[in-house]
Design a protein around this motif. Structure first.
Motif, mmCIF file in Angstrom:
data_model
loop_
_atom_site.group_PDB
_atom_site.id
_atom_site.type_symbol
_atom_site.label_atom_id
_atom_site.label_comp_id
_atom_site.label_asym_id
_atom_site.label_seq_id
_atom_site.Cartn_x
_atom_site.Cartn_y
_atom_site.Cartn_z
ATOM 1 N N GLU A 1 0.805 -1.225 0.000
ATOM 2 C CA GLU A 1 0.000 0.000 0.000
ATOM 3 C C GLU A 1 0.831 1.264 0.000
ATOM 4 N N ALA A 2 2.109 1.162 0.310
ATOM 5 C CA ALA A 2 2.968 2.338 0.367
ATOM 6 C C ALA A 2 3.453 2.776 -1.014
ATOM 7 N N PHE A 3 3.206 1.952 -2.044
ATOM 8 C CA PHE A 3 3.736 2.231 -3.373
ATOM 9 C C PHE A 3 2.624 2.413 -4.392
ATOM 10 N N ASP A 4 2.800 3.403 -5.256
ATOM 11 C CA ASP A 4 1.892 3.647 -6.364
ATOM 12 C C ASP A 4 1.976 2.491 -7.364
ATOM 13 N N GLU A 5 0.912 2.227 -8.080
ATOM 14 C CA GLU A 5 0.892 1.138 -9.068
ATOM 15 C C GLU A 5 1.960 1.323 -10.147
ATOM 16 N N LYS A 6 2.301 2.568 -10.453
ATOM 17 C CA LYS A 6 3.275 2.866 -11.519
ATOM 18 C C LYS A 6 4.648 3.248 -10.963
ATOM 19 N N VAL A 7 4.942 2.864 -9.743
ATOM 20 C CA VAL A 7 6.200 3.234 -9.096
ATOM 21 C C VAL A 7 7.392 2.841 -9.980
ATOM 22 N N ILE A 8 8.417 3.671 -9.939
ATOM 23 C CA ILE A 8 9.662 3.398 -10.655
ATOM 24 C C ILE A 8 10.774 3.291 -9.616
ATOM 25 N N TRP A 9 11.545 2.196 -9.684
ATOM 26 C CA TRP A 9 12.667 1.978 -8.761
ATOM 27 C C TRP A 9 13.947 1.955 -9.582
ATOM 28 N N ASN B 1 2.592 9.987 1.523
ATOM 29 C CA ASN B 1 2.039 8.711 1.989
ATOM 30 C C ASN B 1 1.983 7.637 0.903
ATOM 31 N N CYS B 2 2.462 7.959 -0.309
ATOM 32 C CA CYS B 2 2.463 6.995 -1.401
ATOM 33 C C CYS B 2 3.678 7.261 -2.292
ATOM 34 N N VAL B 3 4.499 6.243 -2.508
ATOM 35 C CA VAL B 3 5.756 6.393 -3.232
ATOM 36 C C VAL B 3 5.528 6.281 -4.738
ATOM 37 N N ALA B 4 5.954 7.319 -5.468
ATOM 38 C CA ALA B 4 5.882 7.323 -6.927
ATOM 39 C C ALA B 4 7.198 6.829 -7.541
ATOM 40 N N GLY B 5 8.306 7.087 -6.834
ATOM 41 C CA GLY B 5 9.611 6.688 -7.350
ATOM 42 C C GLY B 5 10.632 6.536 -6.250
ATOM 43 N N VAL B 6 11.589 5.649 -6.474
ATOM 44 C CA VAL B 6 12.682 5.414 -5.509
ATOM 45 C C VAL B 6 13.975 5.381 -6.283
ATOM 46 N N ARG B 7 14.982 6.078 -5.777
ATOM 47 C CA ARG B 7 16.347 5.955 -6.295
ATOM 48 C C ARG B 7 17.172 5.392 -5.150
ATOM 49 N N SER B 8 17.781 4.235 -5.411
ATOM 50 C CA SER B 8 18.544 3.547 -4.370
ATOM 51 C C SER B 8 20.026 3.528 -4.737
ATOM 52 N N TYR B 9 20.842 3.794 -3.739
ATOM 53 C CA TYR B 9 22.296 3.824 -3.910
ATOM 54 C C TYR B 9 22.935 2.895 -2.886
ATOM 55 N N PHE C 1 7.304 11.131 -3.591
ATOM 56 C CA PHE C 1 5.932 10.789 -3.245
ATOM 57 C C PHE C 1 4.949 11.355 -4.263
ATOM 58 N N THR C 2 3.763 10.809 -4.279
ATOM 59 C CA THR C 2 2.736 11.262 -5.216
ATOM 60 C C THR C 2 2.132 12.599 -4.797
ATOM 61 N N ASN C 3 2.307 12.996 -3.521
ATOM 62 C CA ASN C 3 1.730 14.245 -3.025
ATOM 63 C C ASN C 3 2.527 14.754 -1.824
ATOM 64 N N ASN C 4 2.167 15.930 -1.330
ATOM 65 C CA ASN C 4 2.866 16.519 -0.181
ATOM 66 C C ASN C 4 2.581 15.812 1.135
ATOM 67 N N LYS C 5 1.559 14.973 1.181
ATOM 68 C CA LYS C 5 1.291 14.196 2.392
ATOM 69 C C LYS C 5 2.368 13.131 2.601
ATOM 70 N N GLN D 1 9.891 -0.953 -13.178
ATOM 71 C CA GLN D 1 8.693 -0.140 -13.236
ATOM 72 C C GLN D 1 7.478 -0.977 -12.885
ATOM 73 N N GLY D 2 6.654 -0.441 -11.986
ATOM 74 C CA GLY D 2 5.420 -1.098 -11.574
ATOM 75 C C GLY D 2 5.550 -1.723 -10.190
ATOM 76 N N LYS D 3 4.453 -1.660 -9.455
ATOM 77 C CA LYS D 3 4.445 -2.164 -8.079
ATOM 78 C C LYS D 3 4.773 -3.654 -8.010
ATOM 79 N N LYS D 4 4.173 -4.471 -8.870
ATOM 80 C CA LYS D 4 4.413 -5.915 -8.815
ATOM 81 C C LYS D 4 5.882 -6.248 -9.066
ATOM 82 N N VAL D 5 6.501 -5.556 -10.006
ATOM 83 C CA VAL D 5 7.916 -5.796 -10.324
ATOM 84 C C VAL D 5 8.799 -5.377 -9.146
ATOM 85 N N LEU D 6 8.500 -4.214 -8.556
ATOM 86 C CA LEU D 6 9.266 -3.742 -7.407
ATOM 87 C C LEU D 6 9.150 -4.715 -6.235
#
Length: 132
Positions: free
Chosen positions: A48-56, A123-131, A117-121, A65-70
């Motif tokens: 629930e913390a990730f948007d359906e179209k999240v990019i990692w 509460n939902c991740v649109a993208g992640v960059r990991s190092y 995040f998808t908004n200023n709240k 790309q996509g929640k299921k893949v992430l």
């Protein structure tokens, strides 16, 4: 505002020793960023913390790309013995957490996750960059 609403890390993380950041004190958004990083490092994120179209993005050449893949990619991660969060901060639609994981064999790896995040709240991740 933790991932499960209790202020505690996800259940899987209970098997891992968590040393949290002092940055989370009175900031629910910073706590959420820390919880996200811990859940990712444990390989047990809360869907629930990730948007359906999240990019990692893990490197300039690796992108999922996509929640299921992430979720599938994270579930394959080795389980750490200890996670130390050095800093967890947020501002507007961005948050970041950095620290170090120690694996049962004693190997260590530093990390930093930058969350969009998808908004200023925050509460939902649109993208992640990991190092690492």
């Amino acid at each position: 505002m933790s991932l499960d609403g209790t202020g505690k890390p996800p259940a899987e993380a209970n098997l891992t020793k968590i040393l949290g950041s002092r940055d989370c004190g009175n900031s629910p958004k910073n706590r959420f960023v820390q919880d996200l990083a811990v859940s990712m490092e444990c390989g047990n994120p809360i869907p629930e913390a990730f948007d359906e179209k999240v990019i990692w993005e893990q490197s300039s050449a690796s992108q999922m790309q996509g929640k299921k893949v992430l979720l599938a990619g994270l579930s394959a991660r080795p389980k750490p013995a200890t996670i130390t969060i050095s800093h967890a901060v947020s501002h507007g639609k961005v948050g970041a957490a950095c620290g170090e994981v120690t694996f049962p064999d004693g190997n260590r790896r530093r990390f930093c996750h930058v969350f969009e995040f998808t908004n200023n709240k925050a509460n939902c991740v649109a993208g992640v960059r990991s190092y690492s």
